[in-house]
Design an enzyme around this catalytic site. Structure first.
Site, mmCIF file in Angstrom:
data_model
loop_
_atom_site.group_PDB
_atom_site.id
_atom_site.type_symbol
_atom_site.label_atom_id
_atom_site.label_comp_id
_atom_site.label_asym_id
_atom_site.label_seq_id
_atom_site.Cartn_x
_atom_site.Cartn_y
_atom_site.Cartn_z
ATOM 1 N N GLY A 12 0.836 -1.208 0.000
ATOM 2 C CA GLY A 12 0.000 0.000 0.000
ATOM 3 C C GLY A 12 0.865 1.251 0.000
ATOM 4 N N ARG A 16 -1.875 8.404 3.223
ATOM 5 C CA ARG A 16 -2.307 9.222 4.355
ATOM 6 C C ARG A 16 -1.160 9.602 5.296
ATOM 7 N NH1 ARG A 16 -7.272 5.230 5.634
ATOM 8 N NH2 ARG A 16 -5.940 3.840 4.399
ATOM 9 N N LYS A 339 31.351 8.950 22.270
ATOM 10 C CA LYS A 339 31.068 8.311 20.978
ATOM 11 C C LYS A 339 32.186 7.342 20.689
ATOM 12 C CE LYS A 339 32.718 9.047 17.251
ATOM 13 N NZ LYS A 339 33.388 9.531 16.042
ATOM 14 N N ASN A 365 40.883 9.063 35.901
ATOM 15 C CA ASN A 365 40.041 10.221 36.212
ATOM 16 C C ASN A 365 40.197 11.268 35.110
ATOM 17 O OD1 ASN A 365 38.418 11.665 38.518
ATOM 18 N ND2 ASN A 365 39.785 13.155 37.589
HETATM 19 C C1 UD1 Z 1 -8.254 -3.335 5.631
HETATM 20 C C2 UD1 Z 1 -9.388 -4.364 5.474
HETATM 21 C C3 UD1 Z 1 -10.474 -4.065 6.477
HETATM 22 C C4 UD1 Z 1 -9.886 -4.110 7.879
HETATM 23 C C5 UD1 Z 1 -8.662 -3.170 7.984
HETATM 24 C C6 UD1 Z 1 -7.932 -3.404 9.291
HETATM 25 C C7 UD1 Z 1 -9.469 -5.047 3.123
HETATM 26 C C8 UD1 Z 1 -10.222 -4.927 1.844
HETATM 27 N N1 UD1 Z 1 -9.922 -4.300 4.132
HETATM 28 O O1 UD1 Z 1 -8.748 -2.040 5.334
HETATM 29 O O2 UD1 Z 1 -11.518 -5.027 6.391
HETATM 30 O O3 UD1 Z 1 -10.859 -3.749 8.831
HETATM 31 O O4 UD1 Z 1 -7.721 -3.418 6.930
HETATM 32 O O5 UD1 Z 1 -6.844 -2.514 9.459
HETATM 33 O O6 UD1 Z 1 -8.512 -5.802 3.196
HETATM 34 N N2 UD1 Z 1 -2.166 -3.574 0.459
HETATM 35 C C9 UD1 Z 1 -1.343 -4.053 -0.522
HETATM 36 N N3 UD1 Z 1 -1.698 -3.864 -1.820
HETATM 37 C C10 UD1 Z 1 -2.827 -3.210 -2.167
HETATM 38 C C11 UD1 Z 1 -3.659 -2.697 -1.139
HETATM 39 C C12 UD1 Z 1 -3.307 -2.899 0.163
HETATM 40 O O7 UD1 Z 1 -0.294 -4.648 -0.241
HETATM 41 O O8 UD1 Z 1 -3.070 -3.085 -3.365
HETATM 42 C C13 UD1 Z 1 -1.776 -3.764 1.859
HETATM 43 C C14 UD1 Z 1 -1.471 -2.459 2.566
HETATM 44 O O9 UD1 Z 1 -0.078 -2.170 2.510
HETATM 45 C C15 UD1 Z 1 -1.908 -2.724 3.981
HETATM 46 C C16 UD1 Z 1 -3.000 -3.770 3.826
HETATM 47 O O10 UD1 Z 1 -2.851 -4.325 2.544
HETATM 48 O O11 UD1 Z 1 -0.864 -3.273 4.754
HETATM 49 C C17 UD1 Z 1 -4.402 -3.200 4.016
HETATM 50 O O12 UD1 Z 1 -4.644 -2.199 3.092
HETATM 51 P P1 UD1 Z 1 -5.362 -0.824 3.499
HETATM 52 O O13 UD1 Z 1 -5.569 -0.041 2.271
HETATM 53 O O14 UD1 Z 1 -4.621 -0.186 4.617
HETATM 54 O O15 UD1 Z 1 -6.775 -1.400 3.990
HETATM 55 P P2 UD1 Z 1 -7.782 -0.756 5.017
HETATM 56 O O16 UD1 Z 1 -8.615 0.248 4.321
HETATM 57 O O17 UD1 Z 1 -7.072 -0.330 6.235
HETATM 58 CA CA CA Z 2 -4.869 -0.121 6.904
#
Ligand code: UD1
Ligand code: CA
Length: 451
Positions: A12, A16, A339, A365
Site C-alpha cells: 500500500g 495518508r 562516541k 580520572n
Molecule cells: C483493511 C481491510 C479491512 C480491515 C482493515 C484493518 C481489506 C479490503 N480491508 O482495510 O476489512 O478492517 O484493513 O486494518 O482488506 N495492500 C497491498 N496492496 C494493495 C492494497 C493494500 O499490499 O493493493 C496492503 C497495505 O499495505 C496494507 C493492507 O494491505 O498493509 C491493508 O490495506 P489498506 O488499504 O490499509 O486497507 P484498510 O482500508 O485499512
Molecule cells: Ca490499513
C-alpha cells in the site's frame, strides 16, 4: 499441525502518511513498522515468510536487509489494486505450497505472537477454509464489518465505504489478519472482483466466495483491540508508539528494572536491561543499547546503541552515542558526550567532557572540561589512555595520542604528543605574575578619565 506460511501485505502506498518514505519503514520504538510485524510472525516458526511490496520497494528491501532480514521472499505488486490483488501477485510464490497461509498487514505493528498463535491453532483445529481475527470495538468506523451467520460463522465482510447504515452499526470488525487453507484460497482468488466503492480487489471477498462453495469461515476475537490498531496516518503512529512504549516499560519493570517515571522514559524495542537497574525521569534508551545490573541512568540522559555494564552510573544530562562501552562501576556525569569510546572499570568522566574515538583504561580520572580532539576536518583519530591516568581539568587531547599508564596531565594542557607512563606533563604557558600591577593600572586609568 499443518505447515505454516506467512504473507505480509505491505505494498500500500500509505498516502495518508504524506511522506516520501514508504509507510512500513516509518519507525516505532526504534524499529520499522514492518519489522515489528516480522518479529511477531517469525516467532511462529513458519516455513517461509513472503512480503508483498510496491512503490518504494527497493528502499524497504534495503532497510530490511541492512537490519539482518535475509530469508524473506519478496513479491512485487507494482500497481496497488487492493489486498486481494496483492495476494494474487503472490500466486507463483504460493503455487507449490500446501498448508496454512497466515496473511497479516504490514501496518499493524502491535500484533502479538500469542494472539497469532491462538488464531493459527484454532484454524488448524477447525479444518475450516479460513479463519479471521476480529475485534469488537466501540468505534468501528473505517474498519471492515464482520457479518456473521446465526451459527457464528463468517458470512462476509463489508468495507466501511460499502456498508449500509445497519451494517455500519456492527461493532465486530476485521483486523486484517486471517488464516487460509492455501489450496482452497487459490481456488477463489481469481474470482474476486472489484465491484465496490474503491474499485479494489478485496481479499476479504474471498471469504464470501468460499462460503458460496459451501465452505466454513471461522472467527477468532481478540480481547485487546490495541493489538490490531492499524497505522494509516501519523496520529495512528503516535498512538501506537505510546501503546508499545508502555508495553516495553512494563515488560522491563516485571523483569526487575525500576522506572521512576514511565511517562517520561523511552526504551526502544531492541534495548536489553538487567534487573535492579534504575532509570530516572527523562531518559531515552535508543537502538540496541544494553544496560547491566545495578546501574543508574539519568535523569535526562540519552543512550544510543551504547553499552553500560553493571554498577555504572550515567547522568544526569549525559549523552552516550553509538559505540560507547561503559565498563563496570564507571561514572559518567553531567554534560558528558561519548562516541565510539570505551571507559574502563571504575573510571570517571564526571563533568562537561567530549570523549570520542577513545579507549580509556581502568581507574582513570578525566577532569572537567576535557576534550578529545578527534577530528581534523577530514579524518578521525584515536585517543588511548592507559590505566590509572589522571587528566586535570580542561585538557585538550589532540589525537592520535596515547597517555601512558599512571601519567598525570596538568590542568589546561593541550597534549599533542604521546606521554610516557608515570610522567607529569604540562603543556601550557608558564604562569607569570606582576605583583601590584593591577592596582597601579587602575589608578592610572582613573586619573586620565577624570581629568
Ligand atoms: C483493511 C481491510 C479491512 C480491515 C482493515 C484493518 C481489506 C479490503 N480491508 O482495510 O476489512 O478492517 O484493513 O486494518 O482488506 N495492500 C497491498 N496492496 C494493495 C492494497 C493494500 O499490499 O493493493 C496492503 C497495505 O499495505 C496494507 C493492507 O494491505 O498493509 C491493508 O490495506 P489498506 O488499504 O490499509 O486497507 P484498510 O482500508 O485499512
Ligand atoms: Ca490499513
Amino acid at each position: 499441525m499443518k505447515t505454516l506460511y506467512v504473507l505480509v501485505l505491505a505494498a500500500g502506498q500509505g498516502t495518508r502518511m504524506k511522506s516520501a518514505t514508504p509507510k512500513v519503514i516509518h519507525e516505532m520504538a526504534g524499529k520499522p513498522l514492518l519489522e515489528h510485524v516480522l518479529h511477531a510472525v517469525r516467532a511462529l516458526h513458519p516455513k517461509a515468510i513472503g512480503v508483498v511490496l510496491g512503490l518504494g520497494r527497493e528502499k524497504v528491501q534495503s532497510v530490511l536487509e541492512e537490519r539482518g532480514w535475509d530469508k524473506l521472499g519478496y513479491i512485487v505488486q507494482s500497481r496497488q489494486l487492493g489486498s486481494g490483488h496483492a495476494v494474487r501477485m503472490a500466486q507463483p510464490w504460493l503455487k507449490s505450497k500446501k498448508g496454512t497461509l497466515l496473511v497479516v498487514y504490514g501496518d499493524t505493528p502491535l500484533l502479538t505472537t500469542a494472539t497469532l498463535q491462538r488464531l493459527v491453532e484454532q484454524h488448524a483445529d477447525s479444518g475450516h477454509a479460513a479463519t479471521f481475527l476480529a475485534m469488537d470495538i466501540p468505534n468501528p468506523s473505517g474498519y471492515g464489518r464482520m457479518v456473521l451467520d446465526p451459527q457464528g460463522f463468517l458470512e462476509r465482510i463489508v468495507e466501511d465505504k460499502d456498508a449500509s447504515s445497519e451494517e455500519r452499526a456492527i461493532t465486530l470488525v476485521n483486523s486484517g489478519v486471517a488464516c487460509w487453507d492455501i489450496e482452497r484460497l487459490l481456488k477463489v482468488l481469481p474470482r474476486i472482483q472489484a465491484n465496490n466503492a474503491k474499485h479494489e480487489y478485496y481479499l476479504t471477498d474471498a471469504a464470501k466466495l468460499l462460503r458460496d462453495l459451501g465452505e466454513r469461515v471461522g472467527v477468532v476475537t481478540t480481547s485487546d483491540p490495541d493489538e490490531t490498531h492499524g497505522i494509516n496516518n501519523r496520529v495512528d503512529l503516535a498512538r501506537a508508539e505510546a501503546i508499545l512504549r508502555r508495553r516495553i516499560l512494563e515488560q522491563w519493570m516485571r523483569e526487575g528494572v525500576t522506572i521512576v517515571d514511565p511517562e517520561t522514559t523511552y526504551v526502544d524495542a531492541d534495548a536489553v536491561l538487567a534487573p535492579d537497574c534504575r532509570l530516572w525521569p527523562g531518559t531515552m534508551i535508543r537502538g540496541a543499547s544494553r544496560i547491566g545490573a545495578n546501574c543508574e541512568i539519568g535523569p535526562y540522559t540519552l543512550m544510543e546503541d551504547a553499552i553500560v555494564k553493571s554498577g555504572a552510573r550515567v547522568g544526569p544530562f549525559a549523552r552516550l552515542r553509538p559505540g560507547t562501552i561503559i565498563e563496570e562501576g564507571a561514572r559518567i556525569g553531567n554534560f558528558v558526550e561519548t562516541k565510539k569510546a570505551i571507559i574502563g572499570k571504575k573510571s570517571k568522566v564526571s563533568h562537561l567532557s567530549y570523549i570520542g574515538d577513545a579507549e580509556i583504561g581502568d581507574n582513570v580520572n578525566i577532569g572537567a572540561g576535557t576534550i578529545t580532539c578527534n577530528y581534523d576536518g577530514f579524518f578521525k583519530y584515536k585517543t588511548t589512555i592507559e590505566d590509572d591516568v589522571f587528566v586535570g581539568s580542561n585538557a585538550n587531547l589532540v589525537a592520535p595520542v596515547r597517555l601512558g599508564r599512571g601519567a598525570i596531565v596538568a590542568a589546561g594542557s593541550t597534549i599533542t604528543e604521546d606521554v610516557k607512563a608515570n610522567a607529569l606533563v604540562l603543556a601550557r604557558a608558564r604562569q607569570m605574575a606582576k605583583n601590584g600591577w593591577a592596582k597601579e593600572f587602575r589608578g592610572k586609568q582613573k586619573r586620565s578619565k577624570h581629568g
